[in-house]
Enzyme design. Structure first.
Site, PDB file in Angstrom:
ATOM      1  N   CYS A   1       5.505   4.036 -15.044  1.00 18.49           N
ATOM      2  CA  CYS A   1       4.974   2.865 -15.709  1.00 18.49           C
ATOM      3  C   CYS A   1       6.134   2.171 -16.408  1.00 18.49           C
ATOM      4  O   CYS A   1       7.198   2.754 -16.585  1.00 18.49           O
ATOM      5  CB  CYS A   1       3.945   3.286 -16.735  1.00 18.49           C
TER       6      CYS A   1
ATOM      7  N   ARG B   1       7.727  -1.169 -11.746  1.00 15.36           N
ATOM      8  CA  ARG B   1       7.456   0.247 -12.037  1.00 15.36           C
ATOM      9  C   ARG B   1       5.972   0.601 -11.924  1.00 15.36           C
ATOM     10  O   ARG B   1       5.607   1.773 -12.004  1.00 15.36           O
ATOM     11  CB  ARG B   1       7.932   0.590 -13.455  1.00 15.36           C
TER      12      ARG B   1
ATOM     13  N   LYS C   1       9.558   0.758   6.078  1.00  8.90           N
ATOM     14  CA  LYS C   1       9.443  -0.594   5.524  1.00  8.90           C
ATOM     15  C   LYS C   1       8.137  -1.241   5.977  1.00  8.90           C
ATOM     16  O   LYS C   1       7.433  -1.849   5.195  1.00  8.90           O
ATOM     17  CB  LYS C   1      10.618  -1.479   5.987  1.00  8.90           C
TER      18      LYS C   1
ATOM     19  N   HIS D   1       8.323  14.596  23.622  1.00  4.46           N
ATOM     20  CA  HIS D   1       7.739  15.856  23.145  1.00  4.46           C
ATOM     21  C   HIS D   1       6.427  15.633  22.393  1.00  4.46           C
ATOM     22  O   HIS D   1       5.972  16.527  21.692  1.00  4.46           O
ATOM     23  CB  HIS D   1       8.742  16.586  22.253  1.00  4.46           C
TER      24      HIS D   1
ATOM     25  N   GLU E   1       4.970   0.466   4.355  1.00  2.00           N
ATOM     26  CA  GLU E   1       4.770   0.347   2.907  1.00  2.00           C
ATOM     27  C   GLU E   1       4.419  -1.067   2.467  1.00  2.00           C
ATOM     28  O   GLU E   1       3.737  -1.241   1.470  1.00  2.00           O
ATOM     29  CB  GLU E   1       5.970   0.883   2.119  1.00  2.00           C
TER      30      GLU E   1
ATOM     31  N   TRP F   1       1.217   2.526 -13.574  1.00  2.00           N
ATOM     32  CA  TRP F   1       1.050   3.091 -12.236  1.00  2.00           C
ATOM     33  C   TRP F   1       0.267   4.374 -12.466  1.00  2.00           C
ATOM     34  O   TRP F   1       0.789   5.333 -13.033  1.00  2.00           O
ATOM     35  CB  TRP F   1       2.410   3.369 -11.612  1.00  2.00           C
TER      36      TRP F   1
ATOM     37  N   LYS G   1       8.322   1.167  -7.964  1.00  4.34           N
ATOM     38  CA  LYS G   1       9.741   1.459  -7.779  1.00  4.34           C
ATOM     39  C   LYS G   1      10.130   2.468  -8.859  1.00  4.34           C
ATOM     40  O   LYS G   1       9.502   2.534  -9.892  1.00  4.34           O
ATOM     41  CB  LYS G   1      10.519   0.163  -7.955  1.00  4.34           C
TER      42      LYS G   1
ATOM     43  N   GLU H   1      13.724   4.135   8.859  1.00  3.73           N
ATOM     44  CA  GLU H   1      13.697   3.123   7.800  1.00  3.73           C
ATOM     45  C   GLU H   1      12.803   1.944   8.196  1.00  3.73           C
ATOM     46  O   GLU H   1      12.028   1.434   7.385  1.00  3.73           O
ATOM     47  CB  GLU H   1      15.144   2.670   7.513  1.00  3.73           C
TER      48      GLU H   1
ATOM     49  N   ASN I   1       5.110   6.566 -20.224  1.00  2.00           N
ATOM     50  CA  ASN I   1       5.492   6.644 -18.819  1.00  2.00           C
ATOM     51  C   ASN I   1       5.773   8.111 -18.507  1.00  2.00           C
ATOM     52  O   ASN I   1       6.389   8.795 -19.314  1.00  2.00           O
ATOM     53  CB  ASN I   1       6.759   5.790 -18.613  1.00  2.00           C
ATOM     54  N   GLY I   2       5.326   8.599 -17.327  1.00  3.03           N
ATOM     55  CA  GLY I   2       5.585   9.997 -16.972  1.00  3.03           C
ATOM     56  C   GLY I   2       4.349  10.850 -17.204  1.00  3.03           C
ATOM     57  O   GLY I   2       3.236  10.335 -17.286  1.00  3.03           O
TER      58      GLY I   2
END
Ligand code: F6R
Length: 608
Positions: free
Chosen positions: A2, A27, A484, A503, A487, A74, A603, A480, A98-99
């Site tokens: 957050c 965040r 991208k 396979h 997300e 978040w 992020k 990557e 936050n956390g």
């Protein structure tokens, strides 16, 4: 993950905090809130959804006051509702956090047994209640904080506002970042210096385990149970001008277009102007490095995968790449004298921080490749190699990634020279290829190519599933590209090593499946060409990223072919990262998803 702020000023504080929260929205952005002190009492406004919802609430019901705390969330504990939005208030105390408070269940049970009624599902609320009870029992806020800190377990940062204490904020950090901003007769707290950039550039960074008493006249910092410590004031290099979108629609678009500078600035910082070679940072400068272990998450992990190819083939150093979230809890067997490299844009990803601590405990020397100089991972590592991408706000990493790749490639070339594996002639050719990259990336970003990217993105945005394939150095770029796309567009995408397709994933291919193939003409090209044929034979829709020679060799009439500038195959992954970003970005624009703030993401992931 957050974003938290606090401010003590002599002007209306709500607009200042809202503005700072906008710079912290990367965040988290599922709910937000502010609290201030008005006539000695706490007042609070909260809203579910993005900050714009909170702005609406504030327009209808303004929040006066010159001291306050604010939050953009978040969600971890409890859904993103108004009741779970911060600040959380208990009696005289308001907290933004936050956390995670890991022992919150235990503390909650204890408080409930004493008759406390909780109004949210969050772990945060225990902090508010514990402080409020201590203050009501007669302790000063500072004494209550000193008593509280040893009782809390977990990785967190929080800021506290106390009713009746108009000139006081209490701030604490354990593993999650927190910066104190010193102004002229005013003081601020923020999750990072960027949030505070328009308010002040004079920053005091709290160390892990620190907590602080913040007043308008200045700050005092303490360790866990109240031992005073000195922390230096630093001048932040982030200016207010760096934190806007300019003429771009999204930060992601702006940051994709900033890549020529990000690569050039990183090279400028890494290469010695005298010799042109990269300076090898400690601890990689040792005569013998038996093994390198790269730890990282997400996109930074993929940069690490590309780095493994370079470190093995150019420098001949045994290299492993580990997902930080897995490595941190594994009993990895590592040789004495080995070096662990943490790769992180933010320098704050908790998994990566824990992984580098684990590597230290396992006897490794540590190097941080980070984009934020003051970050925790940078400060805890033995050596630092800074990427110079500048602040990155788009949740999907772009310019920081190409800067990480650039730094790794330059480093591998320098190590190759140092260990006698590369001739000076080859090393110099590779350096020339690297220094030419800003120009080549600029060519890919030219306006005239936009139409082609948009046409392909139109297809990707409508697909149910998309496969990305690459071999060798192109394999991490396939991974990557898939990350991208998924997300920011929510289209399911998989990245695969092209040789692995047969396979299993080949079963997915039919005429509805776009397959993006990353295939510069390099040592793996002919094998990849066979995989292209296998995709076509099963009706798959080929989207080929290659150079002029590759297009000549492989183009068929039904394909989409994006022809990229021809570069030395060693540096190709850096260039080929750019078109996979553009495809994902334009697909998000086409679908109307929010490229900067995709759902469920944030992020700088400071939870486990
Ligand atoms: C994806 C993305 C994430 C980050 C990951 C690690 O586009 O940005 O996967 O790469 O969360 O973040 P850092 O590099 O800050 O440690």
């Amino acid at each position: 993950m957050c974003g938290i702020v606090g401010a003590l000023t002599d002007r209306p504080v709500a607009p200042l905090m809202l503005d700072a929260l906008r710079r912290l929205e990367y965040r988290g952005y599922d709910s937000a809130g502010l609290a201030t002190i008005v006539d000695g009492a706490l007042q609070r406004r909260r809203a579910a959804g993005k900050l714009s919802e909170l702005e609406g609430v504030l327009a209808a019901e303004p929040l006066p006051g010159t001291s306050g705390v604010g939050h953009t969330r978040w969600a971890t504990h409890g859904p993103p509702t108004v009741d779970n939005a911060h600040p959380h208030v208990a009696g005289r105390v308001a907290v933004v956090h936050n956390g995670i408070i890991e022992n919150h269940a235990e503390l909650k049970a204890e408080l409930k047994a004493e008759g406390v009624v909780f109004t949210s599902d969050t772990d945060t609320e225990v902090v508010a209640h514990l402080l409020d009870r201590a203050i009501r029992a007669g302790q000063t806020p500072q004494a209550a904080m000193a008593a509280l800190m040893p009782r809390l377990a977990g990785a967190f940062a929080f800021v506290v506002l106390v009713a009746g204490e108009d000139d006081l904020l209490l701030a604490a950090r354990r593993a999650s970042p927190l910066a104190l901003g010193i102004g002229d007769g005013e003081c601020f707290v923020g999750s990072d210096a960027v949030a505070l950039a328009p308010l002040t550039r004079r920053i005091v960074y709290l160390e892990d385990g620190d907590w602080a008493v913040v007043r308008r006249a200045g700050v005092q910092v303490f360790r866990d149970a109240g031992v005073p410590v000195e922390r230096p004031e630093q001048v932040s290099t982030v200016s207010a001008a760096m934190v806007g979108k300019g003429n771009y629609r999204h930060f992601m678009e702006k940051e994709i277009h900033e890549q020529p500078e990000a690569i050039a600035h990183t090279l400028h910082a890494v290469l010695d102007p005298g010799t042109g070679a990269a300076t090898i940072p400690s601890p990689l400068d040792a005569d013998h490095v038996p093994k390198i272990t790269i730890v990282a998450a997400g996109t930074s992990y993929y940069a690490g995968l590309a780095a493994r190819y370079w470190l093995e083939s150019l420098a001949g150093i045994a290299t492993e790449v580990e997902l930080a979230s897995e490595f941190r809890d594994r009993d990895a067997v590592l040789p004495p004298g080995g070096v662990a490299i943490a790769v992180s844009q933010s320098g704050e990803s908790l998994d990566t921080l824990m992984a580098i601590r684990r590597a230290k405990a396992l006897g490794q020397k540590t190097l941080a490749i980070v984009n934020v100089p003051e970050s925790t991972i940078a400060r805890e590592s033995d050596g630092v190699l800074l990427t110079r991408a500048g602040p990155e706000f788009g949740v999907a990493s772009t310019k920081a990634t190409t800067a990480q790749l650039t730094a790794f490639c330059a480093l591998a070339i320098a190590l190759g020279r140092k260990h006698g594996r590369l001739s000076e002639e080859r090393a110099s050719a590779l350096r020339i290829a690297l220094t030419g990259l800003p120009g080549r990336v600029g060519e890919v970003l030219r306006q005239e190519h936009e139409g082609q990217f948009m046409r392909i993105a139109h297809d990707l945005a409508r697909a149910r599933d998309v496969l990305y394939l690459g071999r060798g150095l192109s394999y991490p770029i396939a991974l990557e590209g898939a990350l991208k796309l998924k997300e920011i567009t929510y289209v399911h995408a998989e990245g695969y090593a092209a040789g692995e397709m047969k396979h299993g994933p080949i079963a997915l291919i039919d005429e509805h499946m776009p397959v993006v193939i990353v295939a510069p003409t390099d040592g793996w090209f002919e094998k990849t060409a066979s995989n292209v044929a296998e995709v076509r034979a099963r009706g798959g829709r080929v989207i080929l990223l290659t150079d002029a020679a590759g297009a000549e060799r492989l183009r068929e009439s039904n394909d989409h072919v994006i022809v990229l500038p021809t570069v030395d195959p060693v540096v190709a992954p850096i260039l080929y990262t750019v078109p996979v970003q553009l495809l994902a970005y334009y697909a998000a624009v086409e679908k109307g998803t929010d490229a900067d703030q995709p759902r469920n993401l944030a992020k700088s992931v400071t939870v486990e």
